[in-house]
Design a protein around this motif. Structure first.
Motif, PDB file in Angstrom:
ATOM      1  N   GLY A   1       0.749  -1.015   0.143  1.00  0.00           N
ATOM      2  CA  GLY A   1      -0.025  -0.087   0.040  1.00  0.00           C
ATOM      3  C   GLY A   1       0.788   1.328   0.004  1.00  0.00           C
TER       4      GLY A   1
ATOM      5  N   HIS B   1       2.211   1.841  -3.435  1.00  0.00           N
ATOM      6  CA  HIS B   1       1.223   2.401  -4.271  1.00  0.00           C
ATOM      7  C   HIS B   1       1.209   4.073  -3.996  1.00  0.00           C
ATOM      8  CE1 HIS B   1       0.425  -1.290  -6.399  1.00  0.00           C
ATOM      9  NE2 HIS B   1      -0.461  -1.888  -5.298  1.00  0.00           N
TER      10      HIS B   1
ATOM     11  N   LEU C   1      -4.302  -6.776  -5.771  1.00  0.00           N
ATOM     12  CA  LEU C   1      -3.595  -5.894  -4.607  1.00  0.00           C
ATOM     13  C   LEU C   1      -2.287  -5.468  -4.902  1.00  0.00           C
ATOM     14  CD1 LEU C   1      -3.696  -7.546  -1.233  1.00  0.00           C
ATOM     15  CD2 LEU C   1      -1.972  -6.188  -1.833  1.00  0.00           C
ATOM     16  N   THR C   2      -1.755  -6.230  -5.884  1.00  0.00           N
ATOM     17  CA  THR C   2      -0.261  -5.703  -5.976  1.00  0.00           C
ATOM     18  C   THR C   2      -0.165  -4.830  -7.196  1.00  0.00           C
ATOM     19  OG1 THR C   2       0.048  -7.813  -7.041  1.00  0.00           O
ATOM     20  CG2 THR C   2       0.754  -7.839  -4.876  1.00  0.00           C
TER      21      THR C   2
ATOM     22  N   SER D   1      -2.917  -2.956  -8.914  1.00  0.00           N
ATOM     23  CA  SER D   1      -3.834  -1.994  -9.112  1.00  0.00           C
ATOM     24  C   SER D   1      -3.358  -0.912  -8.230  1.00  0.00           C
ATOM     25  CB  SER D   1      -5.240  -2.324  -8.605  1.00  0.00           C
ATOM     26  OG  SER D   1      -5.972  -0.995  -8.507  1.00  0.00           O
TER      27      SER D   1
ATOM     28  N   TYR E   1      -7.249  -2.312  -4.440  1.00  0.00           N
ATOM     29  CA  TYR E   1      -6.285  -2.517  -3.702  1.00  0.00           C
ATOM     30  C   TYR E   1      -7.104  -2.792  -2.140  1.00  0.00           C
ATOM     31  CZ  TYR E   1      -2.924  -2.087   0.270  1.00  0.00           C
ATOM     32  OH  TYR E   1      -2.125  -2.160   1.345  1.00  0.00           O
TER      33      TYR E   1
ATOM     34  N   SER F   1       5.456  -5.048  -5.873  1.00  0.00           N
ATOM     35  CA  SER F   1       4.240  -5.606  -7.149  1.00  0.00           C
ATOM     36  C   SER F   1       4.564  -7.149  -7.532  1.00  0.00           C
ATOM     37  CB  SER F   1       4.181  -4.669  -8.408  1.00  0.00           C
ATOM     38  OG  SER F   1       5.374  -4.584  -9.079  1.00  0.00           O
TER      39      SER F   1
END
Length: 390
Positions: free
Chosen positions: A230, A233, A285-286, A288, A294, A354
């Motif tokens: 997170g 991102h 999850l990884t 986006s 996520y 990622s």
């Protein structure tokens, strides 16, 4: 004192023992991402190595204990084991020396492996293992809600060591509950000098065990670095903390749903679907960069493991009357879980966070294939038994 498996004191002790033994998996995003990396300043590989050492110790001890569970008095061993684990965690709250932390992680893992192996073996010997393990997972979900909702906030205020105080307190509660009411198994323990002869485990049981290890590898890889993903991102700390709280809320339901669907879904269907969902959610999850996908994938991802594991546990209990397979649950789950933090750390450090999603996709796909073979293996065993009977 009533120490029957299906009595209130016995069930309470088993449920708390399960929660204490499995809380390490729930704690991974806080343990690795927030405390060891964020608070203590370790790089992903060194942080992952500490947790891998803990989980590897769980595996080592469980490998020794699980074949011998019928010769070990759980009422003595379980409270002692969780007591030692509590002491190790309390000691971890007092040091930041890497060598001392490594030693204490290893000691704590050995103790948890002993307590959890005997606890799971005893659950497997209960009247309805599926229902009791579902109750235990539901209790773990309630605990995880409080843990993921409160501990990150405590850490931000009090510092990283408070995590180990909380984990030590959970271990201590399990030790006290086991001292008061850990149940006696229905069977009589075998004399230490008399070897116990067991029939070989069915081929399908072995495939289910391997599939579960691979699924937990995917689970711990992702969960260990969920908070860091997170952050990579570009999401704010508050946004990521809200996702961890959502994980705790969603985790309230899979244990209950597993109990509800006990007779409505086949174990093999659930076991195969679990890793497939891990692939879809892990990549979402990884990969986006949008917070919505996520957050959704992160909130659902841990629940998949809880729901699937309930059916796997019941599958193993049904297909292994000796309860050796369920006693080896810490080996099965923690082997994958032990590799997850270090493998995820190496992948993240060299290829970026990622890339963990693609690693999960490979591992979980192999796990799904193992679960397919598990169903076929037990089906052949049943067919052979029916043929012999006729």
């Amino acid at each position: 004192m009533d120490r029957s498996i299906d009595g209130l004191k016995g069930r309470t002790s088993l449920v708390l023992g399960h929660c204490a033994g499995m809380i390490d998996i729930v704690a991974l995003p806080v343990w690795v991402g927030i405390v060891l990396i964020g608070q203590f300043g370790l790089n992903p590989q060194r942080a992952g190595s500490l947790v891998t050492l803990f989980l590897a110790a769980v595996v080592i001890c469980s490998l020794f204990v699980s074949p011998r569970v019928d010769r070990i008095r759980g009422a003595i061993a379980v409270p002692a084991a969780f007591g030692v684990a509590a002491a190790a965690f309390f000691a971890l709250s007092t040091t930041k020396d890497y060598g001392a932390m490594a030693m204490l992680h290893f000691i704590g893992g050995l103790a948890v492996g002993c307590g959890l192996s005997i606890t799971h073996s005893t659950i497997g010997a209960s009247a309805n293992p599926h229902r009791l393990i579902a109750i235990a997972f539901t209790a773990l979900s309630v605990l995880s809600f409080g843990f993921l909702g409160g501990v990150p906030q405590l850490v931000s205020v009090k510092g990283g060591p408070v995590l180990f105080v909380v984990l030590g307190s959970i271990m201590l509660a399990a030790a006290l509950a086991a001292a008061i009411g850990f149940p006696a198994r229905a069977s009589t323990p075998s004399p230490a000098h008399k070897p116990v002869v067991h029939t070989p485990l069915a081929r399908g049981v072995w495939f289910a065990m391997v599939g579960t290890s691979l699924m937990t590898l995917s689970h711990s890889m992702m969960l260990s670095y969920m908070e860091r993903i997170g952050d990579a991102h570009g999401f704010s700390k508050q946004m990521v903390m809200s996702v961890l709280l959502a994980v705790g809320i969603v985790n309230l339901f899979p244990g209950v749903l597993a109990a509800v669907f006990e007779r409505k879904l086949s174990s093999q269907t659930v076991m195969v679907a679990g890793p497939v969902l891990q692939v879809v959610l892990g990549l979402t999850l990884t990969q986006s960069s949008q917070f919505g996908p996520y957050a959704f994938a992160a909130a659902i991802f841990p629940a998949v493991m809880i729901f699937t594991h309930t059916f796997v546990f019941a599958f193993l209990a049904r297909n292994d009357a000796s309860t050796r397979a369920v006693a080896a649950t810490p080996v099965i789950t923690m082997t994958g879980s032990a590799l997850g933090p270090i493998v995820g750390g190496v992948v993240a450090q060299n290829l970026g966070y990622s890339s963990i999603g693609w690693a999960v996709a490979v591992v979980a796909t192999i796990g799904a294939l193992c679960f397919l073979q598990a169903g076929r293996g037990t089906a052949r065993k049943v067919s052979a038994a029916e043929a012999a009977a006729t």
